[in-house]
Design a protein around this motif. Sequence first.
Motif, PDB file in Angstrom:
ATOM      1  N   GLY B 107       0.594  -1.177   0.033  1.00 27.12           N
ATOM      2  CA  GLY B 107      -0.109   0.039   0.225  1.00 27.12           C
ATOM      3  C   GLY B 107       0.873   1.136  -0.048  1.00 27.12           C
ATOM      4  O   GLY B 107       2.032   1.181   0.029  1.00 27.12           O
ATOM      5  N   THR B 108       0.070   2.442  -0.016  1.00 30.22           N
ATOM      6  CA  THR B 108       1.070   3.730   0.014  1.00 30.22           C
ATOM      7  C   THR B 108       1.453   4.138   1.385  1.00 30.22           C
ATOM      8  O   THR B 108       2.302   5.089   1.368  1.00 30.22           O
ATOM      9  CB  THR B 108       0.233   4.672  -0.716  1.00 30.22           C
ATOM     10  OG1 THR B 108      -1.040   4.704   0.373  1.00 30.22           O
ATOM     11  CG2 THR B 108      -0.243   4.585  -2.142  1.00 30.22           C
ATOM     12  N   GLY B 109       0.832   3.269   2.337  1.00 25.12           N
ATOM     13  CA  GLY B 109       1.679   3.683   3.555  1.00 25.12           C
ATOM     14  C   GLY B 109       0.800   4.720   4.423  1.00 25.12           C
ATOM     15  O   GLY B 109       0.093   5.519   3.738  1.00 25.12           O
ATOM     16  N   THR B 110       0.959   4.679   5.818  1.00 23.67           N
ATOM     17  CA  THR B 110       0.256   5.328   6.618  1.00 23.67           C
ATOM     18  C   THR B 110       1.353   5.964   7.616  1.00 23.67           C
ATOM     19  O   THR B 110       2.217   5.307   8.478  1.00 23.67           O
ATOM     20  CB  THR B 110      -0.767   4.585   7.603  1.00 23.67           C
ATOM     21  OG1 THR B 110      -1.774   4.236   6.771  1.00 23.67           O
ATOM     22  CG2 THR B 110      -1.124   5.884   8.870  1.00 23.67           C
ATOM     23  N   LEU B 111       1.567   7.501   7.749  1.00 26.12           N
ATOM     24  CA  LEU B 111       2.772   8.097   8.526  1.00 26.12           C
ATOM     25  C   LEU B 111       2.093   8.466   9.984  1.00 26.12           C
ATOM     26  O   LEU B 111       0.881   9.208   9.974  1.00 26.12           O
ATOM     27  CB  LEU B 111       3.169   9.115   8.012  1.00 26.12           C
ATOM     28  CG  LEU B 111       4.191  10.099   8.489  1.00 26.12           C
ATOM     29  CD1 LEU B 111       5.435   9.005   8.482  1.00 26.12           C
ATOM     30  CD2 LEU B 111       4.575  11.454   7.897  1.00 26.12           C
ATOM     31  N   LEU B 112       2.654   7.621  10.890  1.00 26.88           N
ATOM     32  CA  LEU B 112       2.269   7.743  12.401  1.00 26.88           C
ATOM     33  C   LEU B 112       3.006   8.935  12.971  1.00 26.88           C
ATOM     34  O   LEU B 112       4.320   8.656  13.141  1.00 26.88           O
ATOM     35  CB  LEU B 112       2.178   6.565  13.018  1.00 26.88           C
ATOM     36  CG  LEU B 112       1.673   6.553  14.553  1.00 26.88           C
ATOM     37  CD1 LEU B 112       0.500   6.704  14.797  1.00 26.88           C
ATOM     38  CD2 LEU B 112       2.231   5.334  15.103  1.00 26.88           C
ATOM     39  N   ALA B 113       2.264   9.775  13.519  1.00 26.20           N
ATOM     40  CA  ALA B 113       3.192  10.678  14.383  1.00 26.20           C
ATOM     41  C   ALA B 113       2.529  10.646  15.840  1.00 26.20           C
ATOM     42  O   ALA B 113       1.240  10.228  15.926  1.00 26.20           O
ATOM     43  CB  ALA B 113       2.646  12.226  14.169  1.00 26.20           C
ATOM     44  N   VAL B 114       3.349  10.671  16.869  1.00 30.24           N
ATOM     45  CA  VAL B 114       2.851  10.459  18.175  1.00 30.24           C
ATOM     46  C   VAL B 114       3.318  11.790  19.071  1.00 30.24           C
ATOM     47  O   VAL B 114       4.023  12.420  19.002  1.00 30.24           O
ATOM     48  CB  VAL B 114       3.959   9.434  18.900  1.00 30.24           C
ATOM     49  CG1 VAL B 114       3.330   9.166  20.244  1.00 30.24           C
ATOM     50  CG2 VAL B 114       3.455   7.966  18.219  1.00 30.24           C
ATOM     51  N   GLN B 115       2.244  12.319  19.576  1.00 30.52           N
ATOM     52  CA  GLN B 115       2.248  13.368  20.508  1.00 30.52           C
ATOM     53  C   GLN B 115       2.598  13.040  21.841  1.00 30.52           C
ATOM     54  O   GLN B 115       2.068  12.167  22.324  1.00 30.52           O
ATOM     55  CB  GLN B 115       0.758  14.225  20.525  1.00 30.52           C
ATOM     56  CG  GLN B 115       0.572  14.978  19.156  1.00 30.52           C
ATOM     57  CD  GLN B 115      -0.780  15.685  19.366  1.00 30.52           C
ATOM     58  OE1 GLN B 115      -1.564  15.271  20.132  1.00 30.52           O
ATOM     59  NE2 GLN B 115      -0.785  16.584  18.681  1.00 30.52           N
ATOM     60  N   PRO B 116       3.475  13.924  22.664  1.00 32.96           N
ATOM     61  CA  PRO B 116       3.779  13.625  23.885  1.00 32.96           C
ATOM     62  C   PRO B 116       2.413  13.476  24.951  1.00 32.96           C
ATOM     63  O   PRO B 116       1.657  14.449  24.483  1.00 32.96           O
ATOM     64  CB  PRO B 116       4.695  14.578  24.327  1.00 32.96           C
ATOM     65  CG  PRO B 116       4.850  15.555  23.385  1.00 32.96           C
ATOM     66  CD  PRO B 116       4.186  14.979  21.982  1.00 32.96           C
TER      67      PRO B 116
END
Lengths: 116, 116
Positions: B107-116
């Motif tokens: 797939g085209t991917g999912t970019l995961l960001a994690v907030q503190p």
Amino acid sequence: EAGVAQSPRYKIIEKRQSVAFWCNPISGHATLYWYQQILGQGPKLLIQFQNNGVVDDSQLPKDRFSAERLKGVDSTLKIQPAKLEDSAVYLCASSSGLAGSTDTQYFGPGTRLTVL
Amino acid sequence: AQSVTQPDIHITVSEGASLELRCNYSYGATPYLFWYVQSPGQGLQLLLKYFSGDTLVQGIKGFEAEFKRSQSSFNLRKPSVHWSDAAEYFCAVGEGYGGATNKLIFGTGTLLAVQP
């Protein structure tokens, strides 16, 4: 156990120039893959080798791309001449089993190519 | 043709929150399904895979995925996200596994960001 090694990590060239990438798979792995990952897309398989023979090169643009795996170990991927749309990360992967096996594919860190 | 859809390009979650990344596939036969993670400058690392059997698959780093044939889905979950989980996640289907080849279609991917 050492992982899949690739070099160079980065390369910048002008369009119409040629470039080559090198991959050293995990020791003993029979199957080697080259994937192209364009920004914003998932990796796409370019070519799959089993030992030193080609299993699948249906998505390799053969007018400009070539690859070889002499002696069934290291592999090189060449682009000649390069086009702007070849800008991508080129990933090498290897797996222990023969083509068609269900063995895990282990990926190298990739070579980021920029064509100006 | 086989394909993989990851509907979410970018997801942001708070540290400690639960996570679900969606993946839908199109494949005529029983699929071989994978989740890979890619950290910046790193190669792809296999999180887990489904070939057959129990539809809930456990992977590394506390991830799990559930295969739902009726929905053609293979969603990735984690009950509590850590800051180190920030990365790009790719779902893939294996074409030809156990047969002539073992091409991964990503797939085209999912970019995961994690907030503190």
